[in-house]
Design an enzyme around this catalytic site. Structure first.
Site, PDB file in Angstrom:
ATOM      1  N   HIS A 201       0.859  -1.198   0.000  1.00 27.61           N
ATOM      2  CA  HIS A 201       0.000   0.000   0.000  1.00 27.61           C
ATOM      3  C   HIS A 201       0.892   1.244   0.000  1.00 27.61           C
ATOM      4  CE1 HIS A 201       1.222  -0.475   4.177  1.00 27.61           C
ATOM      5  NE2 HIS A 201       0.981   0.815   4.353  1.00 27.61           N
ATOM      6  N   ASP A 203       0.948   5.098   1.954  1.00 17.57           N
ATOM      7  CA  ASP A 203       0.304   5.748   3.093  1.00 17.57           C
ATOM      8  C   ASP A 203      -0.431   6.972   2.568  1.00 17.57           C
ATOM      9  OD1 ASP A 203       1.410   3.807   4.706  1.00 17.57           O
ATOM     10  OD2 ASP A 203       3.027   5.072   5.476  1.00 17.57           O
ATOM     11  N   HIS A 258       4.824   0.194  -0.270  1.00 23.82           N
ATOM     12  CA  HIS A 258       5.628  -0.627   0.636  1.00 23.82           C
ATOM     13  C   HIS A 258       4.792  -1.751   1.219  1.00 23.82           C
ATOM     14  CE1 HIS A 258       3.819   2.689   2.910  1.00 23.82           C
ATOM     15  NE2 HIS A 258       3.843   1.921   3.980  1.00 23.82           N
ATOM     16  N   ARG A 268       8.886  -8.595  14.783  1.00 26.69           N
ATOM     17  CA  ARG A 268       9.181  -7.219  14.348  1.00 26.69           C
ATOM     18  C   ARG A 268       8.240  -6.277  15.085  1.00 26.69           C
ATOM     19  NH1 ARG A 268      11.101  -3.997  10.104  1.00 26.69           N
ATOM     20  NH2 ARG A 268       9.672  -2.316   9.533  1.00 26.69           N
TER      21      ARG A 268
HETATM   22  C1  J5X Z   1      -7.168  -1.153   4.793  1.00 25.21           C
HETATM   23  C2  J5X Z   1      -6.879   0.012   5.330  1.00 25.21           C
HETATM   24  C3  J5X Z   1      -6.127   0.191   6.596  1.00 25.21           C
HETATM   25  C4  J5X Z   1      -5.712   1.630   6.528  1.00 25.21           C
HETATM   26  C5  J5X Z   1      -6.913   2.260   5.895  1.00 25.21           C
HETATM   27  C6  J5X Z   1      -7.201   1.336   4.723  1.00 25.21           C
HETATM   28  C7  J5X Z   1      -6.163   1.620   3.615  1.00 25.21           C
HETATM   29  C8  J5X Z   1      -4.815   2.111   4.144  1.00 25.21           C
HETATM   30  C9  J5X Z   1      -4.475   1.727   5.591  1.00 25.21           C
HETATM   31  C10 J5X Z   1      -3.631   2.760   6.217  1.00 25.21           C
HETATM   32  C11 J5X Z   1      -2.150   2.641   5.869  1.00 25.21           C
HETATM   33  C12 J5X Z   1      -1.390   3.746   6.577  1.00 25.21           C
HETATM   34  C13 J5X Z   1      -1.835   3.967   8.017  1.00 25.21           C
HETATM   35  C14 J5X Z   1      -3.351   3.948   8.176  1.00 25.21           C
HETATM   36  C15 J5X Z   1      -3.704   4.311   9.597  1.00 25.21           C
HETATM   37  C16 J5X Z   1      -3.970   4.822   7.133  1.00 25.21           C
HETATM   38  O1  J5X Z   1      -4.318   5.965   7.266  1.00 25.21           O
HETATM   39  O2  J5X Z   1      -4.124   4.087   5.987  1.00 25.21           O
HETATM   40  C17 J5X Z   1      -3.831   2.612   7.711  1.00 25.21           C
HETATM   41  C18 J5X Z   1      -5.318   2.329   7.837  1.00 25.21           C
HETATM   42  C19 J5X Z   1      -5.696   1.534   9.078  1.00 25.21           C
HETATM   43  O3  J5X Z   1      -4.925   0.733   9.590  1.00 25.21           O
HETATM   44  O4  J5X Z   1      -6.815   1.694   9.558  1.00 25.21           O
HETATM   45  O1  AKG Z   2       5.243  -2.082  10.192  1.00 27.58           O
HETATM   46  C1  AKG Z   2       5.915  -1.584   9.289  1.00 27.58           C
HETATM   47  O2  AKG Z   2       7.132  -1.630   9.264  1.00 27.58           O
HETATM   48  C2  AKG Z   2       5.196  -0.848   8.174  1.00 27.58           C
HETATM   49  C3  AKG Z   2       3.724  -0.873   8.357  1.00 27.58           C
HETATM   50  C4  AKG Z   2       2.987   0.072   7.483  1.00 27.58           C
HETATM   51  O3  AKG Z   2       3.329   0.256   6.349  1.00 27.58           O
HETATM   52  C5  AKG Z   2       1.836   0.827   8.017  1.00 27.58           C
HETATM   53  O4  AKG Z   2       1.435   0.593   9.180  1.00 27.58           O
HETATM   54  O5  AKG Z   2       1.322   1.680   7.277  1.00 27.58           O
HETATM   55 FE   FE2 Z   3       2.353   1.993   5.501  1.00 26.94          FE
END
Ligand code: J5X
Ligand code: AKG
Ligand code: FE2
Length: 329
Positions: A201, A203, A258, A268
């Site tokens: 995905h 961010d 990533h 991890r």
């Molecule tokens: C399947 C998911 C999980 C999301 C939302 C959606 C798409 C992207 C994921 C993330 C990825 C980056 C951190 C987060 C906090 C964000 O903003 O987007 C994540 C979020 C979550 O873990 O809730």
């Molecule tokens: O846990 C990690 O090292 C990356 C996880 C990640 O990409 C995320 O939480 O958005």
């Molecule tokens: Fe991420």
């Protein structure tokens, strides 16, 4: 010993189709020394080429990092029924295997928290956890602010805080995440494929600031679609360019794709500060970056609209394409 039945094995995602491997000598991940006078130029180059870089001499005290790591380790070692008391991540809380609300599955458990409210974590000593979190988050926020000011400087954006002010705003919608990837039993790691810890995905925010323990697993995708492993370094931070910064630079920076692959031996632990703007903020190219009659590549939208869309589309989707203006044919 835990015996996993076939259906339990099948529910995890694997990396099936092997993408082109990175060249025999994969490029080195850029390292930016924040104490050097030319670091802003290195940051710009890294954001353009990789959307990703490592920072050293970052000024975040190792003591804050270790303390939070040790509190998080304690939390994740609690029995499931204790961790569950923290509540599900709706939107903030403790989550297990389901990454976000979309049903994406990963070999991971996590705590998702907002950065501007004290969390309600169910541990023996929540006060100590909270203090460790607050110290860590304040120091990381300051470093992220400095990095965004260097980005603005390097891009000759005025004022210098045009980007950093979004995450420094009281209303900023920044989030903090602690991810724990337990060692993944060998039975799940079949030949030639790896179990996914966190699916690929980008961010959605402006930048994300990631720190992990010394366990490998993080990979980034290069422009040619190949994946490279990021060597872990528990003293440094890694910065991801997020979708919002891609839009604000009108595509000059690219958000980095990533993922995390599970490790069969070591667990991890990662802690990530996602720098987000206020919900009502318009995400659009910064006017000072637009030359002459240059047009925005993106439709107009707010962070609220983008976040809603990101949460409702699946992890691996290139979700920014919904917000691109259709190129005139
Ligand atoms: C399947 C998911 C999980 C999301 C939302 C959606 C798409 C992207 C994921 C993330 C990825 C980056 C951190 C987060 C906090 C964000 O903003 O987007 C994540 C979020 C979550 O873990 O809730
Ligand atoms: O846990 C990690 O090292 C990356 C996880 C990640 O990409 C995320 O939480 O958005
Ligand atoms: Fe991420």
């Amino acid at each position: 010993m835990v015996i996993l039945s076939k259906p339990a094995i099948e529910q995890f995602s694997y990396i099936r189709n092997k993408q082109p491997a990175a060249a025999l000598f994969p490029p080195l991940i850029p390292v930016v020394d924040l104490s050097k006078p030319d670091s802003k130029h290195q940051i710009i180059k890294a954001c353009e080429e990789f959307g990703f870089f490592k920072v050293i001499n970052h000024g975040v005290p190792m003591e804050f990092i270790s303390r939070l790591e040790s509190e998080a380790t304690k939390f994740f070692s609690l029995p499931f029924c204790e961790k569950e008391k923290t509540g599900q991540p709706k939107p903030y809380g403790y989550g297990n295997k389901r990454i976000g609300p979309n049903g994406d599955v990963g070999w991971v458990e996590y705590l998702l928290l907002t950065t501007n409210q004290d969390p309600n974590i169910s541990t023996e000593n929540p006060e100590i956890f909270r203090a460790a979190l607050n110290n860590y988050m304040a120091a990381v926020k300051e470093m992220a602010c400095e990095i965004l000011e260097m980005v603005a400087d390097g891009l000759k954006i005025q004022p210098r805080n045009a980007l950093s002010k979004l995450m420094m705003d009281e209303q900023s919608d920044s989030v903090f995440r602690l991810n724990h990837y337990p060692p993944c039993p060998d039975v799940l790691q079949s030949l030639n494929s790896n179990v996914i810890g966190f699916g690929e995905h980008t961010d959605p925010q402006i930048i994300s600031v990631l720190r992990s323990n010394n366990t490998s697993g993080l990979q980034i995708s290069l422009k040619d679609g190949s994946w490279i492993s990021v060597p872990p370094d528990h003293h440094s931070f890694f910065i991801n360019v997020g979708d919002s910064l891609q839009v604000m630079t009108n595509g000059r920076f690219k958000s980095v794709k990533h993922r995390v692959v599970a490790n069969s031996v070591k667990s991890r632990l990662s802690m990530i500060y996602f720098c987000g703007p206020p919900l009502s903020e318009k995400i659009a190219p910064l006017p000072s970056l637009m030359r002459g009659d240059q047009q925005s590549l993106y439709k107009e939208f707010t962070w609220f609209e983008y976040k809603r869309s990101a949460y409702s589309s699946r992890l691996a989707d290139n979700r920014l394409t919904h917000f691109e203006k259709i190129a005139a044919s």
